[in-house]
Design an enzyme around this catalytic site. Structure first.
Site, mmCIF file in Angstrom:
data_model
loop_
_atom_site.group_PDB
_atom_site.id
_atom_site.type_symbol
_atom_site.label_atom_id
_atom_site.label_comp_id
_atom_site.label_asym_id
_atom_site.label_seq_id
_atom_site.Cartn_x
_atom_site.Cartn_y
_atom_site.Cartn_z
ATOM 1 N N ASP A 32 0.825 -1.218 0.000
ATOM 2 C CA ASP A 32 0.000 0.000 0.000
ATOM 3 C C ASP A 32 0.861 1.272 0.000
ATOM 4 O O ASP A 32 0.694 2.149 0.859
ATOM 5 C CB ASP A 32 -0.903 0.038 1.251
ATOM 6 N N GLU A 239 -11.611 0.015 -2.749
ATOM 7 C CA GLU A 239 -10.730 0.577 -1.715
ATOM 8 C C GLU A 239 -9.582 1.312 -2.399
ATOM 9 O O GLU A 239 -9.524 1.398 -3.630
ATOM 10 C CB GLU A 239 -10.184 -0.536 -0.804
HETATM 11 O O1 FUB Z 1 -3.036 -3.644 3.550
HETATM 12 C C1 FUB Z 1 -4.318 -3.880 4.079
HETATM 13 C C2 FUB Z 1 -5.349 -3.555 3.084
HETATM 14 O O2 FUB Z 1 -5.148 -4.323 1.915
HETATM 15 C C3 FUB Z 1 -5.349 -2.134 2.586
HETATM 16 O O3 FUB Z 1 -5.837 -1.194 3.484
HETATM 17 C C4 FUB Z 1 -6.153 -2.338 1.353
HETATM 18 O O4 FUB Z 1 -6.168 -1.241 0.501
HETATM 19 C C5 FUB Z 1 -5.498 -3.559 0.773
HETATM 20 O O5 FUB Z 1 -4.332 -3.258 0.064
#
Ligand code: FUB
Length: 340
Positions: A32, A239
């Site tokens: 991320d 997301e």
């Molecule tokens: O790294 C945890 C979660 O996985 C992140 O917050 C999401 O965007 C995904 O990449």
């Protein structure tokens, strides 16, 4: 004839650009990556993956991270410096577990790290921690930012020096639990033909640690001006919202989650609405796809992650970077970084 010759030299192929990038960090698992340029260097604010032994499930409980490192680079291709642990869940009074994708911003010489974590009731909130240096260490505010929830904060500084906080993520990110404006521990979604669950945006207060307004819904539209729907899994928001501005246009990019693409939509205001444009990054090795886009020394770069270093373990990822490429009409070329 001349006109025809010009046309024939244009790259009209829709084939994705093949990316062959190495992990930027090899002694830690990182994911991320939120990249920014501060004081002429690239700073990367990633999640810090580790194997906590929690089994994989649909809510992402296996992403059980407990601290953050910051990394910096003086130049593209240069050495990547690890600034160590800059914030630990033990030092965040309200947080219990799952320190997911963070972001950072600078204002008046102070640096702010925005991060999601589950609170003592197992509800995702967004917190902020403050430092005098982009490499931390960061000191967390005692409470999460009021009126924030869900995951994946991204802070955008507009050309007029206003700052906006974007956030949200469905499934394990709990955004669907806030559809009535209040938390409901229910993972129900509207019908497939209804508008998809919308990511949120709010202007940040002058103090950078509060919201200046109630979070607003971001609408993402199709080519006919209709909102993308719940059933449009290839294009709807899941997301990892990120915003950048190029040639006076706002670019909202995000992950489509269960269809594993990074896609983008453009608009004329930081609040949207945004119109869907296309795929930036096709699925990578590992379930998640999460990125950031930053301009450094006049060139645009995509930061992303995959699970190549761990041999495909979805919860043990590694950050990478590649130059963004553009078509002649200014649209972003699709990239493919799948490892063989
Ligand atoms: O790294 C945890 C979660 O996985 C992140 O917050 C999401 O965007 C995904 O990449």
């Amino acid at each position: 004839k001349q006109e025809n010759e010009e046309i024939s030299t244009k790259d009209t192929s829709n084939a994705p650009v093949k990316i062959d990038a190495e992990p930027l960090v090899t002694d830690n698992f990182t994911a991320d990556p939120s990249a920014h340029v501060f004081n002429g260097k690239i700073y990367i604010y990633p999640s810090h993956d580790f194997d906590s032994g929690v089994p994989e499930d649909d809510l992402g409980n296996h992403f059980n991270m407990k601290d953050y490192h910051v990394y910096s680079m003086d130049s593209v291709g240069g050495e990547v410096t690890d600034h160590g642990v800059v914030l630990d869940v033990e030092d965040v009074p309200w947080a219990e577990r799952q320190m997911w994708a963070p972001d950072a911003a600078e204002k008046d010489g102070k640096y702010y790290l925005y991060f999601p974590a589950k609170d003592k009731e197992d509800v995702f909130r967004i917190g902020v921690a403050v430092a005098d240096n982009p490499a931390g260490p960061f000191k967390a505010m005692p409470e999460p930012i009021e009126n924030t929830f869900s995951i994946d904060p991204a802070v955008f500084k507009d050309s007029d020096n206003e700052y906006y906080l974007y956030f949200g993520g469905i499934w394990g990110g709990q955004l669907q639990r806030w559809q009535d404006g209040e938390y409901r521990e229910e993972d129900t979604y509207p019908a497939d033909t209804a508008a998809a669950v919308r990511p949120k945006v709010a202007k940040l207060g002058d103090d950078m640690t509060s919201l200046a307004e109630a979070p607003r819904d971001i609408k993402i539209l199709d080519e006919n001006g209709e909102e993308l729907t719940v059933g449009d899994n290839d294009r709807r928001f899941f997301e990892a919202a990120w915003i950048h501005k190029m040639n006076d246009k706002y670019y909202l990019s995000y992950s489509t989650g269960d269809t594993h693409n990074i896609v983008y939509a453009t608009g004329d205001s930081p609040y949207g609405p945004f119109t869907y444009q296309g795929v930036i990054l096709e699925p990578v090795l590992g379930w998640t796809n999460h990125h950031s886009i930053v301009e450094f020394e006049g060139k645009w770069y995509l930061f992303f992650h995959d699970s190549s270093l761990s041999g495909g373990k979805t919860y043990l990822r590694s950050i990478k970077m590649a130059p963004l490429e553009f078509n002649e009409d200014g649209s972003i070329k699709t990239m493919n970084a799948m490892v063989e």
